[in-house]
Motif scaffolding. Structure first.
Motif, PDB file in Angstrom:
ATOM      1  N   ALA A 104       0.829  -1.200   0.000  1.00  0.00           N
ATOM      2  CA  ALA A 104       0.000   0.000   0.000  1.00  0.00           C
ATOM      3  C   ALA A 104       0.863   1.248   0.000  1.00  0.00           C
ATOM      4  O   ALA A 104       1.955   1.256   0.558  1.00  0.00           O
ATOM      5  N   ALA A 105       0.329   2.293  -0.632  1.00  0.00           N
ATOM      6  CA  ALA A 105       0.927   3.630  -0.578  1.00  0.00           C
ATOM      7  C   ALA A 105       0.019   4.504   0.283  1.00  0.00           C
ATOM      8  O   ALA A 105      -1.144   4.158   0.514  1.00  0.00           O
ATOM      9  N   ARG A 106       0.522   5.623   0.703  1.00  0.00           N
ATOM     10  CA  ARG A 106      -0.258   6.517   1.555  1.00  0.00           C
ATOM     11  C   ARG A 106      -1.018   7.553   0.748  1.00  0.00           C
ATOM     12  O   ARG A 106      -1.582   8.484   1.315  1.00  0.00           O
ATOM     13  N   SER A 107      -1.043   7.410  -0.547  1.00  0.00           N
ATOM     14  CA  SER A 107      -1.715   8.382  -1.399  1.00  0.00           C
ATOM     15  C   SER A 107      -2.739   7.678  -2.280  1.00  0.00           C
ATOM     16  O   SER A 107      -2.925   6.467  -2.179  1.00  0.00           O
ATOM     17  N   PHE A 108      -3.378   8.459  -3.119  1.00  0.00           N
ATOM     18  CA  PHE A 108      -4.382   7.935  -4.029  1.00  0.00           C
ATOM     19  C   PHE A 108      -3.975   8.251  -5.462  1.00  0.00           C
ATOM     20  O   PHE A 108      -3.239   9.211  -5.712  1.00  0.00           O
ATOM     21  N   ASN A 147      -3.257   0.261  -3.469  1.00  0.00           N
ATOM     22  CA  ASN A 147      -2.929  -0.905  -2.663  1.00  0.00           C
ATOM     23  C   ASN A 147      -3.190  -2.169  -3.456  1.00  0.00           C
ATOM     24  O   ASN A 147      -3.783  -2.127  -4.532  1.00  0.00           O
ATOM     25  N   TYR A 148      -2.709  -3.261  -2.923  1.00  0.00           N
ATOM     26  CA  TYR A 148      -2.972  -4.592  -3.474  1.00  0.00           C
ATOM     27  C   TYR A 148      -3.438  -5.479  -2.328  1.00  0.00           C
ATOM     28  O   TYR A 148      -2.937  -5.378  -1.212  1.00  0.00           O
ATOM     29  N   TRP A 154      -5.418  -8.507  -6.375  1.00  0.00           N
ATOM     30  CA  TRP A 154      -6.083  -7.434  -7.123  1.00  0.00           C
ATOM     31  C   TRP A 154      -5.679  -6.085  -6.553  1.00  0.00           C
ATOM     32  O   TRP A 154      -5.379  -5.946  -5.369  1.00  0.00           O
ATOM     33  N   ALA A 155      -5.671  -5.107  -7.441  1.00  0.00           N
ATOM     34  CA  ALA A 155      -5.363  -3.736  -7.058  1.00  0.00           C
ATOM     35  C   ALA A 155      -6.571  -3.109  -6.381  1.00  0.00           C
ATOM     36  O   ALA A 155      -7.722  -3.515  -6.615  1.00  0.00           O
ATOM     37  N   GLY A 156      -6.326  -2.087  -5.569  1.00  0.00           N
ATOM     38  CA  GLY A 156      -7.406  -1.354  -4.912  1.00  0.00           C
ATOM     39  C   GLY A 156      -8.361  -0.716  -5.904  1.00  0.00           C
ATOM     40  O   GLY A 156      -9.503  -0.400  -5.566  1.00  0.00           O
TER      41      GLY A 156
END
Length: 131
Positions: A55-59, A74-75, A83-85
Motif C-alpha cells: 500500500a501507498a499513503r496516497s491515491f 494498494n494490493y 487485485w489492485a485497490g
C-alpha cells in the motif's frame, strides 16, 4: 461447506486485470458483462476485506473520471488471486465488473474469505514486484 483452501503454496497467485486494454487514445477499455446487482455488495465485501499486502499513503487518478484522485493505491490477496485497490473502487464507483474469472472464483468460495498465511502474502508480493 468446507473452508476455502489457500492454494497459493501450490502455484503463484494470479494478478487480476483492472480492465481489458486501452483504446487508441490511451483510455481504458473494459468489455465485461455487468455484475448482477444482487451480488455487488457481497463481492465488494470480499474484495475490500482481503488482507492488504502492499500500500501507498496516497491515491491515484481515477482513469474513468480523471478529475478525481480517489483510487486506493494498494494490493490485496486471498492467496489465490491478487487485485489492485482500483478493482473494488471501479466496481463501487463506476459499476465496472472485476475480471470474470476472479468473480467466478469468489462465487465458488461462496463469498467467504479464508485465512491467508504469511507465506501466501509474501508470494503475492513477489508476483507484484517481480522479485
Amino acid at each position: 461447506m468446507s473452508e476455502p483452501t489457500n492454494d497459493a503454496t501450490a502455484s503463484a497467485p494470479r494478478l487480476a486485470r483492472v480492465y481489458d486494454g486501452r483504446d487508441p487514445d490511451g483510455r481504458p477499455i473494459a468489455d465485461r458483462d455487468p455484475v448482477d446487482p444482487a451480488l455487488v455488495e457481497a463481492l465488494l465485501t470480499y474484495l475490500e476485506s482481503a488482507p492488504v499486502i502492499l500500500a501507498a499513503r496516497s491515491f491515484d487518478v481515477d482513469e474513468f473520471a480523471p478529475a478525481d484522485r480517489d483510487v486506493p493505491l494498494n494490493y490485496r490477496t486471498d492467496g489465490t488471486w491478487i487485485w489492485a485497490g482500483s478493482v473494488p473502487h471501479y466496481l463501487r464507483k463506476h459499476g465496472l465488473a472485476p475480471e470474470p474469472k476472479l468473480v467466478r472464483h469468489i462465487q465458488a468460495r461462496d463469498f467467504q474469505l479464508g485465512p491467508v498465511d504469511q507465506a501466501a502474502k509474501d508470494l503475492a508480493v513477489s508476483v507484484i514486484t517481480g522479485s
